[in-house]
Design a protein around this motif. Sequence first.
Motif, PDB file in Angstrom:
ATOM      1  N   ARG B  20      56.489  43.564  20.158  1.00  0.00           N
ATOM      2  CA  ARG B  20      56.999  42.732  19.072  1.00  0.00           C
ATOM      3  C   ARG B  20      57.284  43.620  17.870  1.00  0.00           C
ATOM      4  N   ARG B  21      58.126  43.101  16.989  1.00  0.00           N
ATOM      5  CA  ARG B  21      58.421  43.831  15.778  1.00  0.00           C
ATOM      6  C   ARG B  21      57.324  43.523  14.766  1.00  0.00           C
ATOM      7  N   ILE B  22      56.772  44.536  14.134  1.00  0.00           N
ATOM      8  CA  ILE B  22      55.675  44.282  13.190  1.00  0.00           C
ATOM      9  C   ILE B  22      56.233  44.068  11.789  1.00  0.00           C
ATOM     10  N   THR B  23      56.791  45.041  11.154  1.00  0.00           N
ATOM     11  CA  THR B  23      57.530  44.826   9.907  1.00  0.00           C
ATOM     12  C   THR B  23      58.648  45.838   9.911  1.00  0.00           C
ATOM     13  N   LYS B  32      46.935  47.017  19.008  1.00  0.00           N
ATOM     14  CA  LYS B  32      46.686  47.852  17.832  1.00  0.00           C
ATOM     15  C   LYS B  32      46.982  47.117  16.528  1.00  0.00           C
ATOM     16  N   TRP B  33      47.453  45.879  16.596  1.00  0.00           N
ATOM     17  CA  TRP B  33      47.790  45.147  15.371  1.00  0.00           C
ATOM     18  C   TRP B  33      46.523  44.727  14.626  1.00  0.00           C
ATOM     19  N   ASN B  34      46.623  44.633  13.311  1.00  0.00           N
ATOM     20  CA  ASN B  34      45.485  44.109  12.566  1.00  0.00           C
ATOM     21  C   ASN B  34      45.441  42.591  12.683  1.00  0.00           C
ATOM     22  N   ASP B  35      44.293  42.016  12.337  1.00  0.00           N
ATOM     23  CA  ASP B  35      44.053  40.595  12.608  1.00  0.00           C
ATOM     24  C   ASP B  35      45.078  39.687  11.935  1.00  0.00           C
ATOM     25  N   ALA B  36      45.425  40.010  10.661  1.00  0.00           N
ATOM     26  CA  ALA B  36      46.352  39.145   9.933  1.00  0.00           C
ATOM     27  C   ALA B  36      47.727  39.154  10.593  1.00  0.00           C
ATOM     28  N   LYS B  37      48.188  40.337  11.007  1.00  0.00           N
ATOM     29  CA  LYS B  37      49.503  40.407  11.638  1.00  0.00           C
ATOM     30  C   LYS B  37      49.497  39.724  12.992  1.00  0.00           C
ATOM     31  N   LYS B  38      48.373  39.801  13.719  1.00  0.00           N
ATOM     32  CA  LYS B  38      48.284  39.088  15.002  1.00  0.00           C
ATOM     33  C   LYS B  38      48.439  37.596  14.773  1.00  0.00           C
ATOM     34  N   SER B  39      47.765  37.130  13.733  1.00  0.00           N
ATOM     35  CA  SER B  39      47.810  35.714  13.421  1.00  0.00           C
ATOM     36  C   SER B  39      49.230  35.308  13.007  1.00  0.00           C
ATOM     37  N   GLU B  40      49.867  36.165  12.220  1.00  0.00           N
ATOM     38  CA  GLU B  40      51.246  35.878  11.791  1.00  0.00           C
ATOM     39  C   GLU B  40      52.184  35.818  12.996  1.00  0.00           C
ATOM     40  N   ASP B  43      51.986  32.648  14.870  1.00  0.00           N
ATOM     41  CA  ASP B  43      52.553  31.464  14.205  1.00  0.00           C
ATOM     42  C   ASP B  43      54.081  31.444  14.182  1.00  0.00           C
ATOM     43  N   ARG B  44      54.720  32.567  14.509  1.00  0.00           N
ATOM     44  CA  ARG B  44      56.181  32.627  14.396  1.00  0.00           C
ATOM     45  C   ARG B  44      56.865  31.537  15.234  1.00  0.00           C
TER      46      ARG B  44
END
Lengths: 761, 51
Positions: B20-23, B32-40, B43-44
């Motif tokens: 997936r694209r992170i930013t 390897k994603w941090n928790d907030a980005k996983k959650s984001e 939700d997409r």
Amino acid sequence: MIKNIVKRDGRVVLYDESKIQKAISKALAASGEGDDASAKQLADSVQAKLTAECGENPPKIEQIQDAVEQGLMRAGFDNAAKKYILYRANRTRIREANTSLMKSIDEITNVDARLSDMKRDNANIDGNTAMGSMLQIGCAGAKAYNAAYLLTPEQNKAYAEGDIHIHDFDFYALTTTCCQIDLLKLFKNGFSTGHGYLREPKSIASYAALGAIAIQSNQNDQHGGQGVPNFDYSMAEGVAKSFASIYARKLKEGLEDALESDDEKALATLAIEKASQATGNAPRLEIDADEFDAAVIRTIYEDGRMDNAHAAHLVQTVRKRATQQTDRETFQAMEGFVHNLNTMHSRAGAQTPFSSINYGTDTTPEGRMAIKNILLATDAGLGHGETAIFPIHIFKVKEGVNYNPGDPNYDLFELSCRVSAKRLFPNYVFLDSPFNLQYYKAGHPETEVATMGCRTRVMANTAYPDSEIAYGRGNLSFTSINLPRLAIEAKGDENLFYKKLDAMLELVARQLLDRFEIQATKHVYNYPFLMGQGVWIDSDNLGPNDELREVLKHGSLSIGFIGLAETLTALYGHHHGESEEMEQKGLEIVKHMRDFTDAESKRTGLNYGLLATPAEGLSGRFIRMDKKRYGEIAGVTDKDYYTNSFHIPVWYGISAYDKIHKEAPFHALTNAGHISYVELDGDTANNIEAFESVVRCMHDAGVGYGSINHPVDRDPVCGYVGVIGEVCPRCGRHEGEEIPFEKIEELRKLYPEMTSFCGCE
Amino acid sequence: MVMTSKEQKLGSGVGFERIRRITGYLVGTMDKWNDAKKSEEHDRVKHGLAK
């Protein structure tokens, strides 16, 4: 009488009155009050006070310091007391930083990255490896030092408490963010990596290899991502050199075959020399092909051993084969480039280089061949067909060049859509959007807006208005504002919100300037590649011991923001996805910030800009703190992340068309960088026409930089790439499930291009 | 490792990779994603093409 005291760590040590007297002397000297005699007198009174308070029990350090503070005040040394209090506070700050530093190092050393959010702050660093951990320990140490010594107390408070976020804070005192590397300039006459000298490359294979090395070398001098603004133009030169040498070789071999001779080097060389004189060019793909080949044929005919028809046929074959081989070699070079950027290490082996390449506008046959093959290599994927993570590809879209049917590179734009629909790259930068078009000068690729890293864009140049170009420039530092918090604290009062915003903008502008002062006093020798090899604009005019101040003024100082959607919700009850009125309110806020950075640029002569902050580490940091402070506020702090910059929230249902049109106006305001995403489901993304229509919608709406997200899954067992739900559509297994060996044999027949299955053969 | 026996099977414990694209950039597999980005990312929602 006091004999012992208790230190902070609990140890009991002998009491030494001279130490107290010395501390008091220092405070008095700092404020220009009193003298040694008064210091002695005060120290005696402190001792008397402590004896009265503690009796036989040894006093604690904090008690002694309290007594000194009070003693100074009682004696009327108010300024000395102030100095002493400040000194104490600062020592406390440093001590606390040390304690938390040790805790951080403990976590880095002992906790699995999968369990430690801190270690996954940047997904591009493997926190479980030795070098990754060492890097993180260094980061933690640098952060503690920078916070204690380099920030003002006001800046430190704002950073620590989450009013602002200073990005890449570990590198605060060390370097700058990123740079657009002009490979052509670097390659000219060769360059040194700091570990060895490399000659000017002579073939597409070495252009590509050295391109990767340049990115890797520069990455070690900066903390952000590296960009190549002119990948197509750079590689075109390598393609041209390869074609010229392959043409010469094929001609020599062709002549030797036809004339049944051992060595026709002399004739081949003569023919090419004469043709080059006639056309003013070495043999080129397509360009002047007929004229060049005619001159070659003439020389062969004049040699007297071959008639015209044979010579013509021979040269035609030479050209055809040279073209084919150059194409093949270009593909291999591009494949090697992508592989290199996904496997080579930077920063002590902890990261692969964070790289971006921009291309799409070179319409020469050589440039087109480079673009086509970098796209095809990306389409092919890595060794087991995996999607390459790096480089980030940015296709530069321009009317008259590649946007419309009939444009010379329209076919490549179409190819780019096909590749992006499968591999997520390229992203698209739109040169026709007014804020990009204003810089564009046809025939001057340095005036084409390019991006690097997550979204950084550098074009305007207040410091040097004659250099409004992308090449050799980049961001110096960026700091983001926690916009939702300002809105929460304003409690619906718009005026109060703007007042708070102004104060925060001032604070960040000052902090960026403070950091610029640190960066400006660095020297060329601190950055052997970036500055030593002339990668950064104008650094080629400096000597190794020169200061960087003047050339760094080409770079940008960016103020970023996060969570416009939550800000609007906190202030007015809903976000800009929900109403046109909120869209206008959102634009007002962002315009307000842009006006501030413009004014700041004008005032200081530095390139202040407004950044739509990429929210990776930051997406969770601010909201965690705000949830703790203000509790859960619906639509504001009730998620685990704040919404990226000015984006419509990811969870909000909206059409692609509306999302693009809602976000496009914000691109015009965020001159330091921006990106918009559209999320497509797998089926839509696979429909190339639909995919292209989204890109076109972005172009027509005036988006600056955009990309399309869609799921890209891969089953390592059978190599299927695409959308995988519960079950792999190719081999039919569930996640983690095994499949019989017969099934593999069957797949092997069906997909002969798969070199191995499961990566375990 | 060479698999020769017909009884043997492949793929036990092997997960699917999800890129997936992170930013602005991609990240290979999301562990390897941090928790907030996983959650984001979770939700997409998808964006339809109808106007």
